[in-house]
Design a protein around this motif. Structure first.
Motif, PDB file in Angstrom:
ATOM      1  N   GLN A 211       0.836  -1.205   0.000  1.00  0.00           N
ATOM      2  CA  GLN A 211       0.000   0.000   0.000  1.00  0.00           C
ATOM      3  C   GLN A 211       0.870   1.254   0.000  1.00  0.00           C
ATOM      4  O   GLN A 211       0.583   2.244  -0.681  1.00  0.00           O
ATOM      5  CB  GLN A 211      -0.933  -0.005   1.217  1.00  0.00           C
ATOM      6  CG  GLN A 211      -2.041  -1.038   1.155  1.00  0.00           C
ATOM      7  CD  GLN A 211      -2.984  -0.810  -0.022  1.00  0.00           C
ATOM      8  OE1 GLN A 211      -3.317   0.311  -0.363  1.00  0.00           O
ATOM      9  NE2 GLN A 211      -3.414  -1.899  -0.647  1.00  0.00           N
ATOM     10  N   LYS A 214       2.422   1.638  -3.533  1.00  0.00           N
ATOM     11  CA  LYS A 214       1.437   2.132  -4.498  1.00  0.00           C
ATOM     12  C   LYS A 214       1.156   3.617  -4.276  1.00  0.00           C
ATOM     13  O   LYS A 214       1.032   4.389  -5.232  1.00  0.00           O
ATOM     14  CB  LYS A 214       0.149   1.317  -4.395  1.00  0.00           C
ATOM     15  CG  LYS A 214       0.298  -0.112  -4.909  1.00  0.00           C
ATOM     16  CD  LYS A 214      -0.981  -0.907  -4.691  1.00  0.00           C
ATOM     17  CE  LYS A 214      -0.804  -2.354  -5.177  1.00  0.00           C
ATOM     18  NZ  LYS A 214      -2.023  -3.173  -4.936  1.00  0.00           N
ATOM     19  N   ALA A 215       1.070   4.016  -3.018  1.00  0.00           N
ATOM     20  CA  ALA A 215       0.838   5.433  -2.723  1.00  0.00           C
ATOM     21  C   ALA A 215       2.027   6.276  -3.159  1.00  0.00           C
ATOM     22  O   ALA A 215       1.866   7.384  -3.683  1.00  0.00           O
ATOM     23  CB  ALA A 215       0.569   5.621  -1.228  1.00  0.00           C
ATOM     24  N   ALA A 218       1.945   6.776  -6.819  1.00  0.00           N
ATOM     25  CA  ALA A 218       0.873   7.723  -7.152  1.00  0.00           C
ATOM     26  C   ALA A 218       1.164   9.130  -6.641  1.00  0.00           C
ATOM     27  O   ALA A 218       0.344  10.030  -6.798  1.00  0.00           O
ATOM     28  CB  ALA A 218      -0.449   7.230  -6.568  1.00  0.00           C
ATOM     29  N   GLN A 219       2.344   9.307  -6.021  1.00  0.00           N
ATOM     30  CA  GLN A 219       2.786  10.593  -5.466  1.00  0.00           C
ATOM     31  C   GLN A 219       1.905  11.075  -4.322  1.00  0.00           C
ATOM     32  O   GLN A 219       1.836  12.268  -4.035  1.00  0.00           O
ATOM     33  CB  GLN A 219       2.884  11.660  -6.557  1.00  0.00           C
ATOM     34  CG  GLN A 219       3.891  11.310  -7.642  1.00  0.00           C
ATOM     35  CD  GLN A 219       4.114  12.419  -8.638  1.00  0.00           C
ATOM     36  OE1 GLN A 219       4.244  13.581  -8.263  1.00  0.00           O
ATOM     37  NE2 GLN A 219       4.146  12.069  -9.910  1.00  0.00           N
ATOM     38  N   ASP A 220       1.241  10.123  -3.652  1.00  0.00           N
ATOM     39  CA  ASP A 220       0.515  10.423  -2.417  1.00  0.00           C
ATOM     40  C   ASP A 220       1.502  10.158  -1.279  1.00  0.00           C
ATOM     41  O   ASP A 220       1.450   9.135  -0.598  1.00  0.00           O
ATOM     42  CB  ASP A 220      -0.722   9.528  -2.298  1.00  0.00           C
ATOM     43  CG  ASP A 220      -1.569   9.863  -1.071  1.00  0.00           C
ATOM     44  OD1 ASP A 220      -1.145  10.725  -0.261  1.00  0.00           O
ATOM     45  OD2 ASP A 220      -2.632   9.238  -0.909  1.00  0.00           O
ATOM     46  N   HIS A 221       2.410  11.090  -1.098  1.00  0.00           N
ATOM     47  CA  HIS A 221       3.554  10.860  -0.226  1.00  0.00           C
ATOM     48  C   HIS A 221       3.174  10.702   1.239  1.00  0.00           C
ATOM     49  O   HIS A 221       3.773   9.891   1.954  1.00  0.00           O
ATOM     50  CB  HIS A 221       4.562  11.999  -0.400  1.00  0.00           C
ATOM     51  CG  HIS A 221       5.086  12.104  -1.792  1.00  0.00           C
ATOM     52  ND1 HIS A 221       5.035  13.264  -2.525  1.00  0.00           N
ATOM     53  CD2 HIS A 221       5.654  11.178  -2.596  1.00  0.00           C
ATOM     54  CE1 HIS A 221       5.561  13.050  -3.715  1.00  0.00           C
ATOM     55  NE2 HIS A 221       5.940  11.800  -3.788  1.00  0.00           N
ATOM     56  N   GLU A 222       2.192  11.450   1.707  1.00  0.00           N
ATOM     57  CA  GLU A 222       1.815  11.337   3.116  1.00  0.00           C
ATOM     58  C   GLU A 222       1.245   9.963   3.428  1.00  0.00           C
ATOM     59  O   GLU A 222       1.590   9.343   4.446  1.00  0.00           O
ATOM     60  CB  GLU A 222       0.815  12.432   3.489  1.00  0.00           C
ATOM     61  CG  GLU A 222       0.478  12.421   4.970  1.00  0.00           C
ATOM     62  CD  GLU A 222      -0.258  13.664   5.416  1.00  0.00           C
ATOM     63  OE1 GLU A 222      -0.393  13.858   6.652  1.00  0.00           O
ATOM     64  OE2 GLU A 222      -0.703  14.453   4.552  1.00  0.00           O
ATOM     65  N   THR A 223       0.379   9.467   2.537  1.00  0.00           N
ATOM     66  CA  THR A 223      -0.166   8.127   2.736  1.00  0.00           C
ATOM     67  C   THR A 223       0.938   7.072   2.707  1.00  0.00           C
ATOM     68  O   THR A 223       0.970   6.154   3.531  1.00  0.00           O
ATOM     69  CB  THR A 223      -1.218   7.819   1.658  1.00  0.00           C
ATOM     70  OG1 THR A 223      -2.303   8.745   1.785  1.00  0.00           O
ATOM     71  CG2 THR A 223      -1.752   6.396   1.803  1.00  0.00           C
ATOM     72  N   ALA A 224       1.867   7.234   1.764  1.00  0.00           N
ATOM     73  CA  ALA A 224       2.979   6.287   1.655  1.00  0.00           C
ATOM     74  C   ALA A 224       3.809   6.272   2.925  1.00  0.00           C
ATOM     75  O   ALA A 224       4.136   5.205   3.464  1.00  0.00           O
ATOM     76  CB  ALA A 224       3.851   6.644   0.453  1.00  0.00           C
ATOM     77  N   SER A 226       2.917   7.095   5.879  1.00  0.00           N
ATOM     78  CA  SER A 226       2.130   6.531   6.971  1.00  0.00           C
ATOM     79  C   SER A 226       2.194   4.999   6.957  1.00  0.00           C
ATOM     80  O   SER A 226       2.384   4.357   8.004  1.00  0.00           O
ATOM     81  CB  SER A 226       0.680   6.992   6.853  1.00  0.00           C
ATOM     82  OG  SER A 226      -0.121   6.375   7.836  1.00  0.00           O
TER      83      SER A 226
END
Length: 273
Positions: A211, A214-215, A218-224, A226
């Protein structure tokens, strides 16, 4: 491609003043005893191979009259000429990106920059084969250019050539500061792509790591960050300290000043100690 020439009092008018009506002329006032001059010289000579301009090198000890006319008080002193006039300049040694900015202000664009724009256009048009050919051509001409290496690695990662991307990035050394941080970040992105392709989510840690990967893609760095932090908190041994290494890769990609880097670096330290 420009040219580099030695200029003196006898040919200054022809090679600098008159020539500057045809193309920009960069005049490097230097001295053979000057250490910073010796640092700047190869940088300017490298740049002139990319830009359509003239690099005119003037030894102030051999040509004190020119130094006097143009107010040279310390060296290196670089002056940019257009239409027979000084239009810009700097004293001392500037980093290469700042010199490139000065050249851009003169309306100059390097062959490498034009090539990178053409590659971006090919990628935007979903034409990877054209982009690949253009990258290969540029790499033959500028094999050491860090911007090209980083752009090439991004392209290889997008194409799924992860090992090739990591190999290309290995040319960038820790002493190269910002470029090295970006390279480490891109190596991490390649590893995230590999993980997505290779890991079968047989455990909760696998799922958390995937997860996060994948984050990150997708450049969702905060989620990554976490998800990777949860991996660190649960098992440092997972994938050979993979959670912490993944977070460090993202820190390098984001930069030290990014708010997410600072926030999650503190949280990582708390988890570790």
């Amino acid at each position: 491609m420009g040219v580099s020439i030695d200029v003196n009092s006898q040919n200054f008018e022809t090679e600098v003043l008159l020539q500057s009506h045809e193309q920009p002329v960069v005049v490097d006032f230097f001295a053979t005893w000057c250490g910073p001059c010796q640092m700047l010289k190869p940088m300017l000579e490298k740049l002139v191979t990319e830009y359509d301009c003239v690099l005119a090198k003037v030894d102030i000890d051999q040509n004190p009259d020119l130094a006097n006319v143009y107010g040279v008080e310390g060296v290196p002193d670089v002056k940019f000429f257009l239409a027979g006039q000084v239009v810009d300049g700097f004293v001392g040694v500037l980093p290469e990106p700042q010199i490139r900015d000065r050249l851009a202000q003169l309306g100059l664009e390097s062959a490498l920059e034009r090539g990178l724009k053409a590659i971006a256009a090919a990628e935007a048009a979903a034409d990877p084969e054209t982009a690949k050919r253009q990258f290969a051509h540029l790499m033959q001409q500028y094999p050491e250019d860090r911007r090209l290496i980083l752009a090439g690695a991004r392209f290889l990662i997008q194409q799924g050539s992860y090992d090739s991307a990591i190999k290309l990035l290995s040319a960038i050394q820790p002493s190269e500061a910002a470029d090295y941080r970006t390279a480490v970040g891109l190596q991490g992105m390649a590893q995230f792509q590999q993980a997505i392709a290779d890991i079968k989510p047989d455990s909760e840690l696998d799922q958390l790591y995937l997860q996060g990967a994948k984050a990150a893609i997708a450049q969702d760095h905060e989620t990554a960050l976490s998800y990777f932090l949860q991996v660190v908190e649960r098992d440092r041994r997972y994938r050979d300290d993979g959670g912490r290494k993944a977070m460090v890769a993202l820190f390098n990609l984001l930069g030290d000043e990014a708010a997410l880097t600072q926030a999650y670096r503190r949280r990582l330290m708390q988890a570790l100690y």
